[in-house]
Design an enzyme around this catalytic site. Structure first.
Site, PDB file in Angstrom:
ATOM      1  N   ARG A 248       0.859  -1.178   0.000  1.00 45.91           N
ATOM      2  CA  ARG A 248       0.000   0.000   0.000  1.00 45.91           C
ATOM      3  C   ARG A 248       0.894   1.226   0.000  1.00 45.91           C
ATOM      4  O   ARG A 248       2.000   1.185   0.561  1.00 45.91           O
ATOM      5  CB  ARG A 248      -0.872   0.039   1.280  1.00 45.91           C
TER       6      ARG A 248
ATOM      7  N   GLU B  84      -4.064   7.529  -4.611  1.00 45.67           N
ATOM      8  CA  GLU B  84      -4.338   6.960  -5.942  1.00 45.67           C
ATOM      9  C   GLU B  84      -5.705   7.440  -6.408  1.00 45.67           C
ATOM     10  O   GLU B  84      -6.613   7.537  -5.595  1.00 45.67           O
ATOM     11  CB  GLU B  84      -4.344   5.431  -5.854  1.00 45.67           C
TER      12      GLU B  84
ATOM     13  N   HIS C 218      -1.578   0.485  -9.635  1.00 47.63           N
ATOM     14  CA  HIS C 218      -2.158  -0.449  -8.646  1.00 47.63           C
ATOM     15  C   HIS C 218      -2.838  -1.608  -9.383  1.00 47.63           C
ATOM     16  O   HIS C 218      -4.053  -1.781  -9.308  1.00 47.63           O
ATOM     17  CB  HIS C 218      -3.167   0.273  -7.732  1.00 47.63           C
TER      18      HIS C 218
HETATM   19  C1  8YV Z   1      -6.878  -4.647  -6.061  1.00 49.14           C
HETATM   20  C2  8YV Z   1      -5.817  -4.794  -3.724  1.00 49.14           C
HETATM   21  O1  8YV Z   1      -6.138  -3.832  -6.901  1.00 49.14           O
HETATM   22  O2  8YV Z   1      -6.056  -6.996  -3.011  1.00 49.14           O
HETATM   23  C3  8YV Z   1      -5.914  -5.824  -2.695  1.00 49.14           C
HETATM   24  O3  8YV Z   1      -5.870  -5.460  -1.516  1.00 49.14           O
HETATM   25  O4  8YV Z   1      -5.582  -3.666  -3.453  1.00 49.14           O
HETATM   26  C4  8YV Z   1      -5.910  -5.203  -5.132  1.00 49.14           C
HETATM   27  O5  8YV Z   1      -5.940  -6.550  -5.356  1.00 49.14           O
HETATM   28  C5  8YV Z   1      -8.098  -3.940  -5.732  1.00 49.14           C
HETATM   29  O6  8YV Z   1      -8.800  -4.342  -4.648  1.00 49.14           O
HETATM   30  C6  8YV Z   1      -8.987  -3.931  -6.965  1.00 49.14           C
HETATM   31  O7  8YV Z   1      -9.507  -2.747  -7.119  1.00 49.14           O
END
Ligand code: 8YV
Length: 313
Positions: A232, A261, A279
């Site tokens: 993150r 983001e 991301h």
């Molecule tokens: C995804 C994520 O990009 O799994 C996570 O925590 O941040 C990512 O896999 C996101 O949730 C999809 O928008």
């Protein structure tokens, strides 16, 4: 079949929205021009939130949904969901572990290779017709180097398997040593950064890991060091990172995640020693289909009164 009302916080791929809309009354929250008005008028109808890792669900949002029963997160990271508040209210929370592990590990190695081997620069070199006129600068080897992992959960272990196949020497920092992992545990993050040439961050976000990659860690990583972040944006002190990239404190960074983001700090765009990703670590068709399915499986189990496949709370 239930027609329960679901608040969809942000868009999913069209195939997932079609499936959800065939089963539930889906409210596309991101399309609401006046979100407060929507919550005041319809908040009490909502029984489930479907969200994404980076969007989460704040206590404020959940508070405006008095009949909320479950938050189903498309993503493994639940740091943007107020879990304490959900627990207090008895709201269930689910995520999508395992199905994305291999893809996120792939992109960690991809970012490392792209950054060390200058793959984007090499692509630009060929496209712009420089090949044959000047020499492509020599770059940094990845194989056989010392790689420090910050985090040794499921994805960390998948990254370690890949790095081991590259002949890398691996050590890791995490809250606790992982007994099933044979790589060396290093309880001191600065010492790990000093030891390694590549530092790969894959810890959960949230308060406990906020800015753990700070100026001191970057200084320890040093002028030959490359940072890769697939966790993150919150885990890295971005001002310190940008300064370290600008003044050569570290060599380069490969980044899939950022603060703010998608409106990232514009200074990143001016740096030629970073490789930037939107991301997108889990962003393959295969994984995103599996994530969407797991979101729906958790919702279906909840509304059928069955055990949730992947509960967090
Ligand atoms: C995804 C994520 O990009 O799994 C996570 O925590 O941040 C990512 O896999 C996101 O949730 C999809 O928008």
């Amino acid at each position: 079949m239930t027609s329960a009302d679901i608040l969809l916080v942000g868009a999913y791929p069209e195939w997932d929205m079609t499936e959800l809309e065939a089963t539930y009354t889906v409210h596309r929250f991101w399309e609401c021009a006046d979100k407060d008005r929507f919550l005041a008028d319809f908040g009490n109808t909502i029984r489930a939130i479907a969200t994404r890792g980076e969007l989460g669900a704040s206590a404020e949002l959940m508070r405006s949904l008095p009949n909320l029963e479950i938050v189903s997160c498309y993503g493994v990271g639940t740091d943007a969901i107020d879990l304490a508040y959900a627990r207090e209210r008895g709201i269930r929370v689910t995520n999508t572990p395992d199905v994305l592990t291999e893809d996120v590990a792939d992109i960690a190695l991809g970012l490392l290779l792209a950054t060390a081997r200058h793959i984007p620069q090499a692509d630009a070199f060929v496209r712009s017709g420089q090949w044959g006129k000047t020499s492509m600068p020599l770059v940094t080897r990845v194989s056989g180097k010392r790689l420090g992992l910050v985090g040794m959960g499921r994805i960390g272990q998948a990254i370690a398997r890949r790095a081991a196949a590259f002949g890398c020497d691996i050590r890791y920092f995490s809250r606790n040593p992982q007994p099933q992992v044979s790589h060396g545990f290093e309880p001191d993050l600065v010492a790990l950064a000093e030891w390694c040439e590549f530092l790969v961050v894959i810890v959960p976000g949230g308060e406990a890991t906020k800015n753990i990659i700070d100026a001191q860690v970057l200084k320890a990583l040093g002028a030959d060091g490359i940072l890769v972040n697939v966790s993150r944006g919150t885990t890295v002190d971005e001002d310190a990172l940008i300064a370290a990239l600008q003044d050569g404190t570290i060599k380069a960074a490969g980044l899939d995640v950022f603060l703010n983001e998608p409106t990232i700090d514009p200074r990143f765009r001016d740096l030629d020693n970073v490789v930037l990703q939107p991301h997108h670590g889990s962003g393959t068709i295969e994984t995103r289909k599996a994530m969407g399915q797991l979101v729906r499986d958790n919702l279906a189990a909840h509304f059928a009164g069955q055990i949730l496949p992947t509960p967090i709370v």
